[in-house]
Enzyme design. Structure first.
Site, PDB file in Angstrom:
ATOM      1  N   ASP A 281       0.983  -1.138   0.066  1.00 37.79           N
ATOM      2  CA  ASP A 281      -0.132  -0.038  -0.165  1.00 37.79           C
ATOM      3  C   ASP A 281       0.896   1.150  -0.104  1.00 37.79           C
ATOM      4  OD1 ASP A 281      -2.958   0.730   1.795  1.00 37.79           O
ATOM      5  OD2 ASP A 281      -1.671   2.043   0.977  1.00 37.79           O
TER       6      ASP A 281
ATOM      7  N   GLU B 221      -2.731   0.076  -4.180  1.00 43.81           N
ATOM      8  CA  GLU B 221      -2.448  -1.183  -3.274  1.00 43.81           C
ATOM      9  C   GLU B 221      -2.843  -2.326  -3.906  1.00 43.81           C
ATOM     10  OE1 GLU B 221      -5.598  -0.310  -0.723  1.00 43.81           O
ATOM     11  OE2 GLU B 221      -5.699  -2.356   0.303  1.00 43.81           O
TER      12      GLU B 221
END
Length: 637
Positions: A107, A198
């Site tokens: 992320d 992500e």
DNA sequence: GCGGATCAC
DNA sequence: TATGGTGATCCGC
């Protein structure tokens, strides 16, 4: 007791909804209570706020119905017996745990904000945010003031007067996102993207090939991304989290994972949002560990709460499948727009036409046609309604979309709306069945042929989902009601450098996977990985999820059969029969201890499987239970 | 099939 | 000065 609610008497949930926790952590420039006060003050009286209150009231009533149902369900029931049965289910699930794959969740940190920093270094150290009327991402400095993604700019300004509001530059984010994904594909060409910043990687093959351990590999990935893009990324390996700079590792064994999960708030589990959090909390489930404690009640209320999903969450078992998004998975395509409330037919039709034109463009460029058209509109009260119509043929032209939209809108008339949108479903892929389809066909055939491609999966169960979480910062997420974007982690400057944040997560590996996972990975949002929708479409940073992992078994194929007894946590090297025998023994031993007053968690045995279904997408079953209390308030205009 | 809801990102 | 956009899934009709 239906007294007029004092305006000052905001329910805890509502306040939380409006501001989001982030409990007073040291280091925050503003006290959380002060932040809440400012937000409540700015929100009070607005239509948006009134709508939130309405929803909150409905939810409270729904909870009352659930509790009533629960009380009726447990009456005269021997919960101990039920617990035994559930324990059996747990054993089955545990036996299916697959710790063989090392999956990493990554992320990007404050993605939009950090990309803006690349283009304008003078922003460093200053509180700024990215987004238009609503904030997509806030810099860490801004977060100290309580500024969060999803928060309207005017409130953010109140929280932080010096806040610098930047407009979004999607092209920049898209570009950087592509760079990052390109790097990540070196480690797993089949990575699964969950938005532009992500995704998940199965680095098992890479580790083997390069003889690396997960930590070394993840460190290398993070180092490489930073070196080549100047952006930082957080990654979670199994239950991993990054402390100071990155990596913290959770052992790849059942007990460690369960213990880790036990302390996590269920809100951290993908699929459990604000509503489900409250519903579960009403029956005593606040953490994943509480799921076990209340397993009997959850069993009795399986219809409301998907027991199986919750048990897997408790165990920390999720899908292990990581694969790229496939075109044929798309189910709908649409466009919508918000504007200041309009009530004249002409104004609304103009907006509808705009939306239709935009949708036509998107459908055409991406090659789709559809048979069902759904009109969506949001009243000026913020209530959202939809009206659909199925056709005999496929459409994708603006004129037709517009015509159907009008037809659906007219009967609703007179209304005042703040949003209008069109969505098309029952799609037909104009790019399929051609070369692409042929390729896929041969690709599959080849796979099937090479049979041994790797046995990979065990039994075939059904489902695949996951649960994950973030840990460490208790609650930091949550922002404004409808938007949840997510702050990747709360920042606590007093503890570490803002550069590498914390974050961590888990994902539970799971053994059996099904051919087509309902949607194992949280959300493969946009088409290809990075791709941001060109225009002012959305995107924003994430929520923490997990990724994680699996046992690094040196031998890739079938790991030795080792199981951890769910009762005593002892690790056994045996087959299922042996395991079951051990469990029987263990359970009886447990029963004895219990009779003696020793508190124990587990209890006994079980018998067969269960038929619980799960929420395909996020896991949790719909906790509905609506005796039917239509929105009492005004039914659409 | 439709409409409302919830959720993720 | 008034709280986003895209996509998916599930439930109860």
């Amino acid at each position: 007791m239906d007294h007029p609610v004092a305006s000052s008497q905001l329910t805890e949930s509502l306040v939380k909804r409006l501001a989001g926790p982030s409990t007073g952590k040291a280091g925050l420039a503003k006290d959380q209570t002060e932040i809440n006060r400012i937000i409540a003050e700015a929100s009070k009286g607005s239509k948006f706020y009134e709508n939130e209150k309405r929803k909150d009231k409905d939810l409270t009533e729904r909870i009352a119905r659930i509790l009533k149902l629960r009380d009726e369900a447990i009456e005269g029931v021997d919960l101990t017996k039920i617990e035994h049965h559930v324990d059996k289910l747990i054993v089955d699930l545990e036996n299916g745990r697959d710790l063989s794959q090392v999956i990493v969740h990554f992320d990007m940190d404050a993605f939009f904000a950090n990309v803006e920093l690349l283009h304008n270094p003078t922003l460093k150290g200053k509180p700024f945010s990215v987004g238009g009327g609503v904030i997509s991402t806030a810099s860490y400095e801004a977060r100290k003031y309580g500024v969060r993604s999803g928060m309207p700019s005017f409130i953010a300004k109140k929280l932080c007067p010096e806040l610098i509001l930047l407009r979004s530059h999607y092209e920049w984010y898209n570009e950087e996102s592509n760079k990052v994904f390109t790097i990540l594909r070196r480690y797993d060409p089949r990575l699964s993207a969950a938005g532009c910043d992500e995704g998940y990687l199965n680095i098992t093959p890479y580790l083997q090939k390069h003889n690396l351990n997960p930590d070394e590999c993840v460190e290398e990935i993070r180092r490489t991304v930073h070196a080549e893009t100047n952006l930082t990324v957080s990654a979670g390996i199994a239950p991993n989290m990054n402390k100071p700079n990155g990596q913290y590792h959770l052992a790849f064994d059942s007990k460690t994972i369960i213990d880790f999960m036990g302390g996590l708030s269920i809100r951290k589990v993908p699929g459990i949002g604000r509503v489900n959090e409250r519903l579960l909390e009403s029956v005593g489930v606040k953490t994943c560990g509480d799921i076990y404690t209340h397993r009997a009640v959850l069993y009795l209320m399986d219809k409301q709460f998907g027991l199986r999903f919750l048990l897997r969450t408790y165990l920390g078992i999720a899908s292990n499948e990581v694969k790229p998004y496939e075109r044929n998975e798309r189910k709908s395509i649409g466009a919508e727009r918000t504007f200041s409330p309009l009530s004249t037919t002409k104004d609304m039709l103009d907006k509808l036409e705009e939306v239709a034109a935009e949708l036509e463009g998107d459908m055409e460029s991406s090659g789709w046609m559809g048979r069902t058209v759904t009109l969506k509109f949001k009243l000026d009260t913020f209530q959202v309604l939809t009206r659909a119509k199925s056709l005999n043929h496929w459409v994708n032209k603006k004129e037709e979309l517009f015509a159907v939209g009008k037809e659906l809108l007219f009967p609703e008339l007179p209304i005042s709306i703040r949003l209008i949108g069109l969505r098309v479903t029952k799609l037909k892929d104009l790019k399929a069945s051609t070369s692409e389809g042929i390729k896929r066909f041969f690709g599959l055939a080849q796979q099937a042929t090479s049979g041994s491609k790797r046995k990979a999966y065990d039994i075939d169960e059904d489902e695949a989902d996951n649960a994950s979480v973030d840990q460490e910062h208790d609650n930091d997420d949550d922002v404004m009601p409808g938007f949840h974007e997510q702050d990747e982690a709360d920042i606590d400057p007093s503890q570490h450098d803002v550069d590498d944040d914390e974050e961590l997560q888990i994902i539970q590996p799971l053994a059996h996977t099904r051919k087509r996972p309902p949607n194992s990975v949280p959300g493969i949002s946009m088409s290809h990985p990075p791709a941001l929708r060109s225009r002012s479409k959305s995107a924003g940073p994430s929520r923490s999820h997990g990724a994680a992992i699996a046992a690094p078994s040196t031998t890739i194929s079938t790991p030795p059969e080792t199981h951890t007894c769910p009762i005593c946590n002892e690790v056994l090297t045996t087959n299922n029969t042996g395991l079951n025998a051990h469990i029987d023994y263990c359970l009886s031993r447990d029963a004895i201890k219990q009779a003696q007053g020793t508190s124990t968690k587990a209890n006994k045995v079980l018998s067969s499987g269960d038929t619980t279904k799960e929420y395909a997408m996020n896991g949790l079953k719909r906790l509905k239970l609506r005796p039917d209390a239509p929105v009492k308030s005004k039914r659409k205009g």
